[in-house]
Design an enzyme around this catalytic site. Structure first.
Site, PDB file in Angstrom:
ATOM      1  N   HIS A  34       4.443  -1.746  -2.485  1.00  0.00           N
ATOM      2  CA  HIS A  34       4.410  -0.890  -1.294  1.00  0.00           C
ATOM      3  C   HIS A  34       4.334  -1.737  -0.031  1.00  0.00           C
ATOM      4  O   HIS A  34       4.015  -2.918  -0.083  1.00  0.00           O
ATOM      5  CB  HIS A  34       3.198   0.042  -1.352  1.00  0.00           C
ATOM      6  N   HIS A 115       5.110  -6.259   4.951  1.00  0.00           N
ATOM      7  CA  HIS A 115       5.477  -7.087   3.807  1.00  0.00           C
ATOM      8  C   HIS A 115       5.285  -6.316   2.514  1.00  0.00           C
ATOM      9  O   HIS A 115       4.658  -5.256   2.493  1.00  0.00           O
ATOM     10  CB  HIS A 115       4.621  -8.361   3.780  1.00  0.00           C
TER      11      HIS A 115
END
Length: 172
Positions: A34, A115
């Site tokens: 995620h 990220h």
């Protein structure tokens, strides 16, 4: 109750990340790959409805956008986390800022660096070795994003979706 707010990338991107996370991320079994919009935070059960309402408002003010994932980066020397870099779009920045101001008052521990974690908890030597090998590979993915998710943590440490918020006016 512990909550977090994330974007889940496509299955293809998750599969690529999980291929690496299985080997390099001890949290592999706790949460799917995620992009974190708001790091986990504690709240009282009675605040959940207000949080959900605020997230619907934020989602309605944010247009769908394209997520660009590519290259490998690291947060070293702060910590030995290896990740796929995610391009910081205006929409990602807006979502993150909205989730750290006004209704949400939690202080940031770190600056927002979108990220997708692929490794963490590595020794210095392992981190250097893995990072060196992954930086030589070519990674680039893009996909449309039209939603984000409110997660809550179960007693066994795993995370599950409480509610999904679709981006754009009229989608909530």
């Amino acid at each position: 109750m512990k909550l977090g707010i994330v974007i889940f990338p496509s299955k293809m991107i998750q599969d690529k990340a999980n291929g690496l996370r299985k080997r390099y991320d001890p949290h592999y079994a706790l949460v799917p790959p995620h992009i974190t919009l708001k790091t986990p935070f504690e709240t009282q059960d009675e605040q959940l409805e207000s949080i959900v309402n605020e997230l619907h408002t934020i989602a309605s003010k944010t247009n769908p956008f394209t997520l660009h994932v590519g290259k490998v980066g690291s947060f070293a020397p702060v910590n030995n986390v290896i990740y796929f870099k995610v391009e910081k779009t205006p929409e990602l920045t807006f979502l993150n800022e909205e989730m750290h101001s006004g209704f949400f008052t939690q202080e940031r521990e770190y600056a927002f660096v979108p990220h997708l974690t692929i490794g963490q908890g590595l020794s210095d030597a392992e981190h250097a070795d893995v990072l060196g090998r992954l930086r030589m590979k070519d990674f680039y993915y893009e996909q449309p994003i039209d939603r984000f998710h409110l997660l809550y943590q179960l007693e066994n440490g795993t995370w599950t979706v409480h509610e999904t918020f679709r981006l754009g006016k009229g989608n909530n």
